[in-house]
Design an enzyme around this catalytic site. Structure first.
Site, PDB file in Angstrom:
ATOM      1  N   GLU A 100     -13.575   2.023  -2.457  1.00  0.00           N
ATOM      2  CA  GLU A 100     -15.040   2.001  -2.352  1.00  0.00           C
ATOM      3  C   GLU A 100     -15.680   2.951  -3.368  1.00  0.00           C
ATOM      4  O   GLU A 100     -16.458   3.837  -3.027  1.00  0.00           O
ATOM      5  CB  GLU A 100     -15.473   2.304  -0.912  1.00  0.00           C
ATOM      6  CG  GLU A 100     -14.988   1.228   0.064  1.00  0.00           C
ATOM      7  CD  GLU A 100     -15.582   1.348   1.467  1.00  0.00           C
ATOM      8  OE1 GLU A 100     -16.026   2.435   1.844  1.00  0.00           O
ATOM      9  OE2 GLU A 100     -15.600   0.324   2.192  1.00  0.00           O
ATOM     10  N   GLU A 135     -11.626  -5.493   2.695  1.00  0.00           N
ATOM     11  CA  GLU A 135     -11.776  -4.988   4.064  1.00  0.00           C
ATOM     12  C   GLU A 135     -12.810  -5.838   4.782  1.00  0.00           C
ATOM     13  O   GLU A 135     -13.880  -6.113   4.232  1.00  0.00           O
ATOM     14  CB  GLU A 135     -12.300  -3.530   4.079  1.00  0.00           C
ATOM     15  CG  GLU A 135     -11.320  -2.507   3.583  1.00  0.00           C
ATOM     16  CD  GLU A 135     -11.868  -1.083   3.710  1.00  0.00           C
ATOM     17  OE1 GLU A 135     -12.835  -0.871   4.485  1.00  0.00           O
ATOM     18  OE2 GLU A 135     -11.335  -0.190   3.030  1.00  0.00           O
TER      19      GLU A 135
END
Ligand code: CA
Length: 562
Positions: A336, A434
């Site tokens: 991320e 995810e």
């Protein structure tokens, strides 16, 4: 008498004709059985690292009407066997180091021979006669050969894949993937990469240490990686932190995931026929848009030193996985990394780190895909901006990956637009690295969940029920395979993260501290005082798992099946 004698003289000739006719009939019959044989495909693998179960499973999924069998070969008197095996196998994967003893100085070039269904081409002055026979036998059968040269790291490691053009070669392992990618190049658009159905299962060893058990759909206790494989998954994602421990060796929690954990999970995944996505956070604990702290060991380094440390760390880690024979299909450089990574907070510097990581992946695992990982697709134009930065600084990657939690991250339609723009403009694959959705609002470990009764500011595109979770996952899988351009796959996030203990908060807290089975232990406070140091504790996503509180699989898990 003369007539009879003449007849007797000619009898051997008649018999020969009869034999010839019989052989002709047999040959025609044989032709018919060859046609029948196309209903069955035989896969032969003598490379231990190749993901055999995964390859078989995927072939079955792709070709449900075709019977499959696998010939496994581990050691044999090579030369004669090669010829024999070519006659039996439709798909055949073999290591160059095995073939090499019969084919010294085999050159690095492979290509199609113009206008011929098979190709073989080699350089080198003394091709051994056995090697030649193998290639000739292959060519006679119209079998294609793919040659993968892993020369870049300096370690010679080459693979051959032979396959019948009527067959498909599919697998999920790293070496499989390498052979596949070369073949894809040679075959044009005829080959289709396997869609990755994965799960991040990083927490599993820590939970098991605290007593958690997993059960299959029959209610029998079973290795959870086998349960996942049998449900239809083909890959496992594991996060890697450089050193999630304090000076006394006490774990920070969240599974205490370092390279030891990755190796342990990787081995079990491989044994179940699953390949691995290695998710390097390049931090000593959780990295996300809110925190991208460098590992403590890199804290005082300048950018070139840090890039070099990141390169070495990535290289050493991947070499460990490779030496363990764990098939790695994808490597994630950063987690991320919206605007920071390993302590660097501008794109110019981040790009240098990403490039250092990519270089290590290409060198050690040329067959693995390189993924970069972002989140918050709901922020308009952000993915376009990241794509532009990556292009501007010439970062080498294959997959533009995203987190997608629908309660926070906007609609699937918006996500499609954001990812397809990147895929189209820069020719990249996309992936959902995810995702997850709650099946209940109940908490099972006495540590509050991210999504619970009264949680504000979240979307509820599906009900938070078993049915809602199923509907979400069904739509999500469909969306990835049919709406997203060039989508490499989907990973469910920590679908095995249930609760160890369960009796009361105090009992659970002891397990979180001892085994790292909660999101953070109190020991993490030395590294992350603001968040982990204050809010350490258990699992905040147990209501989003694909197993119930007792370790029994939920119906949604079946959606990964064919
Ligand atoms: Ca909880």
């Amino acid at each position: 008498m003369k007539k009879i004698r003449d007849y007797l003289y000619r009898l051997p000739a008649y018999l020969l004709w009869a034999l010839f006719a019989a052989l002709l009939v047999l040959a025609v019959f044989q032709g018919a059985t060859d046609t029948e044989r196309a209903k069955k495909i035989t896969l032969m693998i003598n490379v231990p690292e190749v993901d055999e179960k995964g390859a078989m499973r995927y072939l079955k999924e792709l070709m449900p009407d075709v019977g499959l069998e696998m010939i496994k070969v581990r050691s044999f008197s090579y030369a004669l066997f090669l010829e024999a095996s070519l006659k039996e196998a439709d798909i055949w994967i073999v290591k160059e180091s095995d073939i090499g003893q019969f084919l010294p100085d085999f050159g690095p070039v492979a290509g199609f021979r113009e206008g011929h269904p098979a190709y073989h081409y080699w350089q080198g002055e003394n091709p051994d006669i056995w090697g030649l026979r193998v290639y000739e036998a292959a060519e006679d059968r119209g079998i294609l050969q793919a040659y993968v040269n892993y020369g870049a790291s300096g370690e010679k490691e080459d693979y051959y894949m032979f396959f019948n053009p009527a067959s498909l070669h599919i697998g999920t392992g790293e070496n499989d993937e390498a052979a596949f990618r070369l073949t894809e190049k040679l075959m044009g658009s005829e080959m289709k990469s396997p869609f990755i159905k994965g799960m991040d299962a990083s927490i599993v060893p820590a939970l098991e240490a605290g007593g958690v058990k997993y059960f299959n759909f029959k209610g029998e206790e079973q290795d959870v990686f086998e349960i996942l494989a049998e449900a239809g998954l083909n890959a496992i994602r594991v996060r890697v932190w450089n050193h999630p421990f304090d000076e006394a060796g006490r774990g920070f929690g969240g599974g205490n995931c370092n390279m030891d954990t990755a190796l342990s999970i990787g081995r079990r995944a491989a044994a179940a026929g699953l390949s691995l996505l290695v998710d390097f956070h390049y931090s000593d604990f959780w990295a996300d848009p809110g925190k991208q702290m460098a590992p403590r060991a890199w804290g005082k380094m300048d950018l070139p030193e840090k890039a070099d440390a990141l390169y070495q760390y990535t290289r050493d880690s991947l070499l460990l996985l490779k030496a363990a024979g764990i098939p790695v299909s994808m490597v994630q450089i950063g987690n991320e990394t919206n605007g920071a990574m390993a302590g660097e907070k501008n794109w110019e510097n981040m790009a240098q780190l990403m490039k250092a990581g990519s270089r290590a992946v290409r060198e050690v695992l040329p067959g693995a895909r390189i993924a970069l990982h972002f989140t918050n697709p709901e922020k308009t134009g952000s993915y376009r901006y990241y794509g532009e930065q990556l292009a501007r600084y010439e970062v080498d990657y294959d997959v533009f990956g995203t987190s997608y939690y629908p309660v926070w991250h906007g609609s699937m339609e918006n996500l499609t637009a954001a990812l397809n723009e990147v895929a189209g403009r820069w020719g990249k694959q996309t992936a959902i690295l995810e995702t997850a959705y709650p099946y209940t609002l109940r908490d099972s470990d006495f540590y509050g969940n991210l999504i619970q009764e009264g949680t504000k500011g979240i979307a509820r595109p599906y009900p938070f029920t078993l049915d809602g979770q199923q509907s979400f996952l069904k739509d999500m899988l469909d969306f990835c395979q049919n709406k997203l351009q060039n989508c490499a796959g989907l990973f469910y996030w920590e679908g095995c993260w249930i609760s160890a203990g369960g009796g009361n908060r105090k009992e659970n807290q002891a397990l979180w501290e001892q085994y790292g089975s909660g999101w953070a232990s109190s020991y993490a406070g030395i590294y992350d005082p603001q968040d982990a140091g204050r809010y350490y504790g258990g699992c905040a996503v147990d209501n989003q798992a694909l197993f119930d509180e007792k370790g029994h699989p939920l119906e949604a898990l079946k959606l990964f099946g064919p």
